[in-house]
Design a protein around this motif. Structure first.
Motif, PDB file in Angstrom:
ATOM      1  N   ARG A 520      59.689  31.903  48.992  1.00  0.00           N
ATOM      2  CA  ARG A 520      60.452  32.645  47.997  1.00  0.00           C
ATOM      3  C   ARG A 520      59.677  33.886  47.571  1.00  0.00           C
ATOM      4  NH1 ARG A 520      63.319  29.231  49.913  1.00  0.00           N
ATOM      5  NH2 ARG A 520      64.562  27.670  48.795  1.00  0.00           N
ATOM      6  N   VAL A 521      60.308  34.697  46.723  1.00  0.00           N
ATOM      7  CA  VAL A 521      59.632  35.863  46.149  1.00  0.00           C
ATOM      8  C   VAL A 521      59.001  35.434  44.830  1.00  0.00           C
ATOM      9  CG1 VAL A 521      59.907  38.197  45.223  1.00  0.00           C
ATOM     10  CG2 VAL A 521      61.245  37.482  47.221  1.00  0.00           C
ATOM     11  N   VAL A 522      57.729  35.724  44.656  1.00  0.00           N
ATOM     12  CA  VAL A 522      57.011  35.374  43.427  1.00  0.00           C
ATOM     13  C   VAL A 522      56.558  36.657  42.742  1.00  0.00           C
ATOM     14  CG1 VAL A 522      55.034  34.175  42.424  1.00  0.00           C
ATOM     15  CG2 VAL A 522      56.260  33.165  44.375  1.00  0.00           C
ATOM     16  N   VAL A 523      56.887  36.767  41.456  1.00  0.00           N
ATOM     17  CA  VAL A 523      56.494  37.930  40.653  1.00  0.00           C
ATOM     18  C   VAL A 523      55.538  37.447  39.566  1.00  0.00           C
ATOM     19  CG1 VAL A 523      57.287  39.832  39.202  1.00  0.00           C
ATOM     20  CG2 VAL A 523      58.738  39.002  41.075  1.00  0.00           C
ATOM     21  N   ILE A 524      54.344  38.022  39.531  1.00  0.00           N
ATOM     22  CA  ILE A 524      53.342  37.619  38.548  1.00  0.00           C
ATOM     23  C   ILE A 524      52.937  38.827  37.712  1.00  0.00           C
ATOM     24  CG2 ILE A 524      51.018  36.705  38.181  1.00  0.00           C
ATOM     25  CD1 ILE A 524      51.306  35.159  40.800  1.00  0.00           C
ATOM     26  N   VAL A 525      53.129  38.726  36.408  1.00  0.00           N
ATOM     27  CA  VAL A 525      52.617  39.732  35.489  1.00  0.00           C
ATOM     28  C   VAL A 525      51.303  39.212  34.939  1.00  0.00           C
ATOM     29  CG1 VAL A 525      52.978  40.943  33.302  1.00  0.00           C
ATOM     30  CG2 VAL A 525      54.891  40.598  34.873  1.00  0.00           C
ATOM     31  N   GLY A 526      50.265  40.006  35.041  1.00  0.00           N
ATOM     32  CA  GLY A 526      48.963  39.534  34.579  1.00  0.00           C
ATOM     33  C   GLY A 526      48.165  40.611  33.881  1.00  0.00           C
ATOM     34  N   GLN A 527      47.238  40.146  33.041  1.00  0.00           N
ATOM     35  CA  GLN A 527      46.307  41.060  32.382  1.00  0.00           C
ATOM     36  C   GLN A 527      44.951  41.036  33.082  1.00  0.00           C
ATOM     37  OE1 GLN A 527      46.983  43.062  29.936  1.00  0.00           O
ATOM     38  NE2 GLN A 527      48.792  42.265  28.883  1.00  0.00           N
ATOM     39  N   ASN A 559      42.744  53.875  43.521  1.00  0.00           N
ATOM     40  CA  ASN A 559      43.551  54.090  42.330  1.00  0.00           C
ATOM     41  C   ASN A 559      42.677  54.119  41.077  1.00  0.00           C
ATOM     42  OD1 ASN A 559      45.408  52.899  39.978  1.00  0.00           O
ATOM     43  ND2 ASN A 559      46.718  53.942  41.469  1.00  0.00           N
ATOM     44  N   GLU A 560      42.709  55.235  40.371  1.00  0.00           N
ATOM     45  CA  GLU A 560      41.843  55.425  39.199  1.00  0.00           C
ATOM     46  C   GLU A 560      42.208  54.465  38.072  1.00  0.00           C
ATOM     47  OE1 GLU A 560      40.630  58.966  36.036  1.00  0.00           O
ATOM     48  OE2 GLU A 560      41.731  59.456  37.875  1.00  0.00           O
ATOM     49  N   THR A 561      43.503  54.280  37.808  1.00  0.00           N
ATOM     50  CA  THR A 561      43.930  53.390  36.723  1.00  0.00           C
ATOM     51  C   THR A 561      43.498  51.956  37.006  1.00  0.00           C
ATOM     52  OG1 THR A 561      45.859  54.796  36.321  1.00  0.00           O
ATOM     53  CG2 THR A 561      45.915  52.576  35.392  1.00  0.00           C
ATOM     54  N   TYR A 562      43.667  51.516  38.246  1.00  0.00           N
ATOM     55  CA  TYR A 562      43.274  50.152  38.611  1.00  0.00           C
ATOM     56  C   TYR A 562      41.764  49.997  38.529  1.00  0.00           C
ATOM     57  CZ  TYR A 562      43.451  45.677  41.092  1.00  0.00           C
ATOM     58  OH  TYR A 562      43.347  44.353  41.433  1.00  0.00           O
ATOM     59  N   GLN A 563      41.050  51.027  38.928  1.00  0.00           N
ATOM     60  CA  GLN A 563      39.590  50.984  38.848  1.00  0.00           C
ATOM     61  C   GLN A 563      39.133  50.809  37.398  1.00  0.00           C
ATOM     62  OE1 GLN A 563      38.505  54.673  40.694  1.00  0.00           O
ATOM     63  NE2 GLN A 563      38.780  53.908  42.797  1.00  0.00           N
ATOM     64  N   GLU A 564      39.793  51.503  36.493  1.00  0.00           N
ATOM     65  CA  GLU A 564      39.446  51.380  35.071  1.00  0.00           C
ATOM     66  C   GLU A 564      39.683  49.953  34.573  1.00  0.00           C
ATOM     67  OE1 GLU A 564      41.779  54.267  33.057  1.00  0.00           O
ATOM     68  OE2 GLU A 564      40.594  55.977  33.753  1.00  0.00           O
ATOM     69  N   ILE A 565      40.789  49.355  35.019  1.00  0.00           N
ATOM     70  CA  ILE A 565      41.083  47.975  34.615  1.00  0.00           C
ATOM     71  C   ILE A 565      40.026  47.033  35.164  1.00  0.00           C
ATOM     72  CG2 ILE A 565      42.736  46.072  34.823  1.00  0.00           C
ATOM     73  CD1 ILE A 565      44.960  48.195  34.971  1.00  0.00           C
ATOM     74  N   VAL A 566      39.668  47.213  36.453  1.00  0.00           N
ATOM     75  CA  VAL A 566      38.654  46.362  37.081  1.00  0.00           C
ATOM     76  C   VAL A 566      37.326  46.510  36.365  1.00  0.00           C
ATOM     77  CG1 VAL A 566      37.311  45.972  39.186  1.00  0.00           C
ATOM     78  CG2 VAL A 566      39.783  46.353  39.334  1.00  0.00           C
ATOM     79  N   ASN A 567      36.928  47.737  36.119  1.00  0.00           N
ATOM     80  CA  ASN A 567      35.629  47.993  35.490  1.00  0.00           C
ATOM     81  C   ASN A 567      35.566  47.441  34.067  1.00  0.00           C
ATOM     82  OD1 ASN A 567      34.659  49.317  37.762  1.00  0.00           O
ATOM     83  ND2 ASN A 567      35.362  51.332  37.055  1.00  0.00           N
ATOM     84  N   SER A 568      36.712  47.402  33.394  1.00  0.00           N
ATOM     85  CA  SER A 568      36.713  46.894  32.018  1.00  0.00           C
ATOM     86  C   SER A 568      36.586  45.379  31.963  1.00  0.00           C
ATOM     87  CB  SER A 568      38.006  47.321  31.305  1.00  0.00           C
ATOM     88  OG  SER A 568      39.125  46.643  31.852  1.00  0.00           O
ATOM     89  N   GLN A 569      36.788  44.713  33.108  1.00  0.00           N
ATOM     90  CA  GLN A 569      36.794  43.255  33.113  1.00  0.00           C
ATOM     91  C   GLN A 569      35.603  42.631  33.830  1.00  0.00           C
ATOM     92  OE1 GLN A 569      40.544  41.524  34.280  1.00  0.00           O
ATOM     93  NE2 GLN A 569      41.746  43.079  33.207  1.00  0.00           N
ATOM     94  N   ILE A 570      34.714  43.451  34.359  1.00  0.00           N
ATOM     95  CA  ILE A 570      33.544  42.889  35.036  1.00  0.00           C
ATOM     96  C   ILE A 570      32.279  43.464  34.426  1.00  0.00           C
ATOM     97  CG2 ILE A 570      34.748  42.517  37.221  1.00  0.00           C
ATOM     98  CD1 ILE A 570      33.410  45.033  38.305  1.00  0.00           C
TER      99      ILE A 570
END
Length: 576
Positions: A520-527, A559-570
């Motif tokens: 099936r198709v699975v959609v996951i919204v995550g923080q 992707n700059e926005t994704y990089q910012e999210i990654v960097n904020s969580q590690i």
């Protein structure tokens, strides 16, 4: 008020209530005439047999009057209660089909007030209509005619008394009616604050805002109380003043009638009957006045209920719905743009992607970026402004809503469980789910262990809102409820947020390993990046726009926005 009752009350029952009331009024009007005959022809002449004969007639008429009154009250009560039942059902049925837009427009607290307090006002008004509103004019006209027959001269008293009563009742209506109307809105305010206090009691205690919330409630409570005290104080003046007017009228009629009897221009029995008719006239006039005071409040309630029933539903059924039967699971957003009602800027714009069976799409972004808005478009909680959302290749606006919702398993941000048992909650996803299917869903959702540990198992009691479970347990049960359903698209709207990293990882792996869900198709919204990292496609949202699309590795590199999210969580030195 009468318009809202159309089609919800029986014309035959109303006719029966009217007939019973007419019988009651006629018999009540005839009793003073019999009293007059007893005094004039029996007591005055010492005719005992005539007194007995007329007395038995009075008893017969009184019994008929009582029976008619009971019949009228019974029918009036039945009509009003059935009307209330149907109104509550209609309002609930309408609200259940509201889109999120309509819910936001009216508000939950106001809907509760309209379904309870406002309906009660209409019920009470209909009892009053079928009792007082029918009785008062008939009694007023009949008693006036019979009083005039008894003595023309004494009826002049009413030329003085009725205008005084009219002025007084007009003043009462002028001050009371606006206050009665305001009471409904003030009831809304009390329900709003009280409901917020109940649902947020833990937050209130955690932040030690007990005094502040108590002050909030005291403010709206005092506002309602002050309004109620004013209006009921005004209404309380009515009865002593009306009693004073009626007593004064009695004195005036007795004094004038005594002179007429002394002049042999009137018989004693006629004076007794005239006094009774005078009281009936004044009581009828007072009942009419009370109707005109209380009906506006019921009318205001009827308007409020009509607003709910007449609310334009933005989510409408297609004229010629297409069927999803036999279609292949897929999800597509085709250049979607959406804005909330009255919003200047769109909440989503330029969202374009397509997922097919067996694929998982994850959505990540900052707070307010539009993640929940996006997934709320899939089950058509809102309609897009432009573009299209397609499930299994069909535009969701072209599919019957019931069939669409059968193809979507949705887990909202807030895990909401219903009072009952675990089995009852699981069968919300599938009415016919077997225990084996429920345990399978619980196992995938990592909820099997803590349910199996209980003595009752699937019959374990769930309190209102699932308050006997922790936040993580409630979230896993909500996920399991969705997994019980055989759907084409599974949507998890930030529903892993209360799970620890290990449980989160195990759950996502179980979703991939399940032979049904993996097709099936699975959609996951995550923080959390860890929640979305292994998805086939990750969508990065920022301010309602899709600013990135790709795998974790691709987005981390480009992707700059994704990089910012990654960097904020590690932490420095960790890998994502």
């Amino acid at each position: 008020m009468f318009k809202i009752a159309k089609g919800r009350v029986s014309a035959w029952m109303i006719t029966g209530a009217v007939l019973f009331m007419i019988i009651q009024v006629i018999t009540s009007l005839y009793l003073p005439n019999l009293t007059s005959d007893i005094v004039n022809n029996g007591v005055a002449k010492g005719d005992v047999p005539y007194i007995w004969k007329t007395g038995f007639q009075m008893i017969a008429f009184a019994l008929v009057s009582v029976i008619a009154a009971v019949g009228n009250v019974f029918i009036a009560s039945k009509v009003s209660q059935r009307l209330g039942q149907r109104l509550r059902s209609d309002v609930y049925r309408k609200v259940i089909n509201y889109s999120h837009d309509e819910m936001d427009t009216i508000g939950t607290s106001s809907l509760i007030t309209r379904t309870t307090n406002d309906v009660t006002q209409i019920q009470n008004a209909w009892v009053m209509v079928l009792r007082m509103m029918i009785m008062a004019p008939i009694m007023l006209i009949g008693a006036s005619f019979l009083a005039y027959q008894k003595n023309h001269t004494l009826t002049l008293v009413f030329l003085i008394v009725l205008p005084i009563m009219a002025i007084f009742m007009g003043a009462v209506m002028y001050f009371a009616v606006p206050l009665f109307r305001a009471m409904q809105q003030k009831t809304d305010n009390i329900n709003l604050v009280f409901r917020e206090g109940l649902t947020g009691v833990r937050v209130i205690r955690a932040f030690r805002q007990d005094a502040f919330e108590q002050h909030r409630f005291d403010t709206v409570n005092k506002d309602y109380t002050d309004n109620a005290v004013k209006v009921f104080s005004i209404m309380a003046l009515m009865f002593p003043i009306m009693t004073l007017i009626m007593s004064g009228t009695n004195i005036g009629i007795t004094w004038w009638g005594g002179h007429l009897i002394a002049q042999q221009a009137m018989q004693t029995g006629n004076l007794i009957a005239f006094i009774t008719y005078a009281m009936q006239i004044l009581m009828s006039f007072m009942m009419l006045s009370m109707i005109f005071v209380f009906l506006p409040r019921a009318q205001a309630s009827a308007v409020r209920i009509q607003e709910v029933l007449a609310q334009h539903t933005t989510i409408t059924q297609p004229a010629a719905p297409k069927s999803l039967a036999g279609t292949t699971p897929s999800l597509q957003f085709d250049h979607v743009e959406f804005r909330y009602r009255s919003a200047e800027q769109p909440a989503l714009s330029g969202v374009d992607f397509k997922m097919t069976a067996g694929q998982t799409v994850a959505i990540i972004g900052g707070t307010g970026s539009g993640k929940s808005t996006l997934v709320n478009l899939i089950p058509r909680f809102y309609d897009v402004e432009s573009g299209a959302v397609r499930v299994n290749g069909l535009d969701v606006r072209d599919v019957d809503q019931k069939e669409l919702h059968q193809q979507i398993a949705f887990v909202p941000q807030k895990a909401n469980l219903f009072s009952g048992t675990v089995r009852d909650n699981m069968q919300y996803g599938n009415d016919n789910a077997t225990d084996e299917e429920i345990w399978r869903a619980l196992e995938i959702a990592q909820a099997k262990d803590f349910i199996a540990e209980t003595d009752e198992g699937l019959d374990y009691h769930v309190e209102q809102g699932g308050d006997n479970f922790s936040g993580g347990q409630k979230q896993r049960l909500a996920i399991a409820r969705a997994l019980v359903k055989d759907a084409a698209v599974y949507v998890f709207d930030d529903s892993f947020s209360a799970l620890d990293f290990k449980t989160d990882a195990n759950l996502r792996q179980a979703l991939k390993d399940d032979p049904l869900i993996s097709q099936r198709v699975v959609v996951i919204v995550g923080q959390r990046v860890s929640t979305v990292a292994d998805a086939d496609t990750i969508l990065v949202l920022d301010d309602g726009k899709m600013v990135g699309r790709g795998t974790h590795a691709e987005l981390k590199a480009t992707n700059e926005t994704y990089q910012e999210i990654v960097n904020s969580q590690i932490r420095e030195g960790d890998e994502a």
